[in-house]
Design an enzyme around this catalytic site. Structure first.
Site, mmCIF file in Angstrom:
data_model
loop_
_atom_site.group_PDB
_atom_site.id
_atom_site.type_symbol
_atom_site.label_atom_id
_atom_site.label_comp_id
_atom_site.label_asym_id
_atom_site.label_seq_id
_atom_site.Cartn_x
_atom_site.Cartn_y
_atom_site.Cartn_z
ATOM 1 N N THR A 209 -15.163 27.343 123.931
ATOM 2 C CA THR A 209 -16.286 26.413 123.874
ATOM 3 C C THR A 209 -16.231 25.507 122.651
ATOM 4 O O THR A 209 -17.108 24.671 122.471
ATOM 5 C CB THR A 209 -17.620 27.169 123.868
ATOM 6 O OG1 THR A 209 -17.533 28.248 122.948
ATOM 7 C CG2 THR A 209 -17.935 27.713 125.249
ATOM 8 N N GLU A 428 -34.503 31.425 137.327
ATOM 9 C CA GLU A 428 -34.812 31.131 135.922
ATOM 10 C C GLU A 428 -36.140 30.407 135.791
ATOM 11 O O GLU A 428 -36.896 30.638 134.844
ATOM 12 C CB GLU A 428 -33.679 30.320 135.276
ATOM 13 C CG GLU A 428 -32.352 31.062 135.137
ATOM 14 C CD GLU A 428 -32.469 32.402 134.421
ATOM 15 O OE1 GLU A 428 -33.330 32.538 133.516
ATOM 16 O OE2 GLU A 428 -31.730 33.337 134.781
HETATM 17 P P1 ADP Z 1 -13.049 28.628 120.763
HETATM 18 O O1 ADP Z 1 -12.664 28.711 119.330
HETATM 19 O O2 ADP Z 1 -14.528 28.531 120.968
HETATM 20 O O3 ADP Z 1 -12.444 29.681 121.618
HETATM 21 P P2 ADP Z 1 -11.505 26.256 120.617
HETATM 22 O O4 ADP Z 1 -12.213 25.514 119.556
HETATM 23 O O5 ADP Z 1 -10.288 26.983 120.210
HETATM 24 O O6 ADP Z 1 -12.501 27.263 121.337
HETATM 25 O O7 ADP Z 1 -11.216 25.258 121.818
HETATM 26 C C1 ADP Z 1 -9.949 25.142 122.397
HETATM 27 C C2 ADP Z 1 -9.695 23.718 122.783
HETATM 28 O O8 ADP Z 1 -10.572 23.283 123.797
HETATM 29 C C3 ADP Z 1 -9.918 22.766 121.642
HETATM 30 O O9 ADP Z 1 -8.774 22.619 120.867
HETATM 31 C C4 ADP Z 1 -10.285 21.474 122.347
HETATM 32 O O10 ADP Z 1 -9.155 20.769 122.716
HETATM 33 C C5 ADP Z 1 -10.981 21.954 123.584
HETATM 34 N N1 ADP Z 1 -12.426 21.932 123.390
HETATM 35 C C6 ADP Z 1 -13.256 22.998 123.410
HETATM 36 N N2 ADP Z 1 -14.533 22.633 123.210
HETATM 37 C C7 ADP Z 1 -14.517 21.301 123.050
HETATM 38 C C8 ADP Z 1 -15.537 20.319 122.789
HETATM 39 N N3 ADP Z 1 -16.821 20.661 122.668
HETATM 40 N N4 ADP Z 1 -15.155 19.038 122.667
HETATM 41 C C9 ADP Z 1 -13.869 18.693 122.799
HETATM 42 N N5 ADP Z 1 -12.875 19.545 123.040
HETATM 43 C C10 ADP Z 1 -13.170 20.840 123.170
HETATM 44 ZN ZN ZN Z 2 -33.810 37.124 135.370
#
Ligand code: ADP
Ligand code: ZN
Ligand code: MG
Length: 608
Positions: A209, A428
């Site tokens: 995310t 919900e």
């Molecule tokens: P987490 O650490 O929450 O598991 P990451 O930050 O490692 O997720 O996300 C992996 C990839 O997914 C990032 O490098 C990016 O390319 C993409 N990504 C995830 N969330 C976003 C967002 N909100 N905006 C843009 N790209 C995102």
């Molecule tokens: Zn419920």
């Protein structure tokens, strides 16, 4: 990936080491073979006229001498004698045609003697370094800290190529961390104003995310160094190593303040202590303790901000969430439709799209996708385009990528069928309406039908309630009603009912039972505690069969009372929702469209 590569190098080095030791031992044994030549053999060789030359080596300090014999055939052999004079005076006197040379014993120089050990030692150290230090690959500005150090990767502020513009759809989250950026930019200003900035921030949310991305973007925005390490890096080695690494990491960070320390997967170190039945995990506990000591140790405004990420906040040791540690919790949720469209926009910024590609449309069909899934989707689409020798992405590429990515994502986050979305929306809304209308619960902060990644199809979140010391009977009844609201809404709208409300029913029952057995809120049973001491029993290992401190007759009354309370709450709640059927419909429609609505949007539904 990294680990595999490291293991590979280590493996080859180990083979090389063994080979070197083998050669060394072979060489040693060759020398021993030479010594097997004896004085008697020498004498008989002399007699047979085989010997062409003899070199005698002896000096004063060495009691033995070496006799080096060269044969006419060209080979040579050696043996030891206690005194070379015996050879010259007694044996060689009879053979005047054998050339005799006398030389000093050649002692191998110090260096030659210890060289093999130096080489072997060096190889061992090198091997150890290869295994313990992280591979430096994959980053221009990344610097791996030295041997035996913290293993954290440091990226200088100027080299971080991520800023807030790369983080899409996390508007509120970015808002929340804005003050941290400001603080890191100008710590002095905050110190002068006497403001207290959190030392630790914990980002909680499902995988992919954008937690790592957000943490990095904070450093990128503030242009401060970014130390990143994963919780699992602390615990893979021997006892004590993790704690030493933590100490090192904070030391290094202090030298580089203001800066950010990012600890990914903090749950690997910070699980609840002593909770495992099979005894504690010493290494992890030591590491965690050291981390807490370090965090308590530095001042509030020293310019180090520790950001941690996890997708399991429920298993964290509560000690790390105490004030002065990770006291700021930021939930990073899966994106709603609008968020997904923004994320798609970020990841198609440097790709050319055909006119038939509609990002809004893609966003609508990807409910449940996290940012990482969307990035993956666009990347796969780009690969399909490239395979067709095209420089732009067509809708068709995305559709094909969707099938490919969707299968993988289906397992993780499950694409939600339309019917299920509708049921969730009504469910919900049922909770939300009761939260809003009942006096002692709510107000509603968010209603969402985005799957949480932890099993829930959606959620309705009230604002954190004020600290009530006492639960009142009225509030407990209202909590039960709210819990039942989801199921009631489903019943009112759909012919069939789902299993989705099992958690709600469990909660309602638990509340009702507590009212009866613990708080003396049932007139029939009076002010008596009928709780079974089950929790204690588990620890004491006593027979569970004897847990109930009351008889069958009482048990029956308790069950009846619990049922009566739940039934009454059910009737009440149903009446309230039926009075607001218009809100139920409108709110559900809005949810289906936006997937997540906030307090203002929700409350506006009651006005119209
Ligand atoms: P987490 O650490 O929450 O598991 P990451 O930050 O490692 O997720 O996300 C992996 C990839 O997914 C990032 O490098 C990016 O390319 C993409 N990504 C995830 N969330 C976003 C967002 N909100 N905006 C843009 N790209 C995102
Ligand atoms: Zn419920
Ligand atoms: Mg991550």
């Amino acid at each position: 990936m990294n680990k595999g590569a490291r293991a590979g190098i280590g493996f080859y080095l180990a083979i090389l080491l063994i080979a070197i030791i083998g050669i060394y031992m072979y060489y040693e044994s060759m020398q021993n073979q030479v010594e097997e030549y004896t004085i008697n053999q020498f004498q008989s060789d002399l007699k047979e006229g085989e010997v062409s030359r003899v070199v005698l080596k002896q000096n004063e300090e060495v009691p033995t001498g070496v006799v080096n014999v060269s044969f006419r055939k060209g080979s040579s052999r050696s043996f030891y004698v206690s005194d070379v004079n015996i050879i010259t005076e007694q044996i060689l006197a009879d053979y005047p045609d054998v050339k005799v040379y006398i030389s000093d014993v050649d002692r191998p120089g110090m260096l030659a003697q210890i060289l093999p050990y130096i080489i072997i030692g060096g190889i061992c150290i090198f091997l150890f370094m290869m295994i313990t230090s992280q591979s430096a690959g994959g980053g221009g500005g990344n610097k791996v800290m030295g041997f035996g150090k913290s293993k954290a990767k440091m990226t200088n502020g100027e080299e971080i190529n991520v800023d807030f513009t790369k983080v899409a759809g996390l508007q509120e989250e970015k808002e929340e961390v804005k003050e941290i950026v400001d603080f890191l930019k100008e710590p002095q200003r905050f110190v002068e104003a006497g403001a207290r900035i959190p030392k630790g921030v914990i980002l909680v949310g499902p995988p992919g995310t954008g937690k790592t991305l957000l943490a990095k973007a904070i450093a990128g925005e503030a242009k401060v160094p970014f130390f990143s390490i994963s919780g699992s890096d602390f615990v893979e080695m021997f006892v004590g190593v993790g704690a030493a690494r933590v100490r090192d990491l904070f030391e290094e960070a202090k030298k580089n303040a203001p800066c950010i320390i990012f600890i990914d997967e903090i749950d690997a170190v910070a699980r609840r202590r002593g909770s495992g039945l099979g005894g504690g995990h010493d290494e992890r506990e030591q590491t965690l303790n050291q981390m807490l000591v370090e965090m308590d140790g530095f001042g509030v405004n020293e310019g180090i901000i520790v950001i941690a990420a996890t997708n399991r906040v429920d298993i964290l040791d509560p000690a790390i969430l105490r004030p002065g540690r990770f006291d700021r919790k930021i939930a990073v949720g899966k994106p709603d439709v609008k968020g997904r469209e923004e994320i798609l926009a970020v990841h198609t910024r440097d790709k050319s799209l055909a006119e038939d590609v509609d990002l809004h449309q893609i966003a609508r069909t990807t409910a449940g996708f996290a940012g990482a899934d969307l990035e993956n989707l666009m990347n796969e689409a780009a690969i399909y385009a490239a395979r067709d020798m095209r420089r732009f992405i067509k809708k068709e590429d995305i559709d094909r990528a969707f099938i490919k990515v969707g299968i993988g994502t289906e397992k993780k986050s499950r694409l939600v069928p339309e019917k299920e979305r509708r049921i969730t929306a009504y469910h919900e809304t049922g909770h939300a309406i009761l939260f809003h209308l009942l006096p002692d619960v709510g107000p509603v902060y968010t209603v969402s039908i985005i799957p949480t990644g932890m099993g829930a199809a959606g959620y309705t979140m009230p604002l954190p309630e004020n600290d009530n010391v006492f639960m009142t009977k009225g509030k407990m009844l209202q909590d039960i009603k709210v819990s039942l609201g989801g199921r009631i809404a489903e019943e009112l709208i759909f012919e069939d009912i789902t299993t989705g409300a099992s958690q709600d029913i469990k909660q309602a029952t638990a509340y009702a039972r507590a009212m009866v057995t613990k708080y003396g809120m049932s007139e029939k049973l009076g002010l008596i505690n009928y709780e079974s001491q089950e929790e204690d029993e588990v620890f004491l290992g006593r027979d569970l069969g004897h847990a109930r401190p009351y008889g069958e007759a009482i048990a029956k009354v308790i069950d009846e009372e619990v049922k009566r309370i739940v039934d009454e709450c059910y009737q009440d709640a149903k009446a309230i929702i039926m009075e607001h059927m218009d809100v139920l419909h409108r709110c559900s429609e809005l949810l289906l469209e936006k997937e997540r609505i906030d307090q203002t949007e929700f409350e506006a539904l009651f006005v119209g």
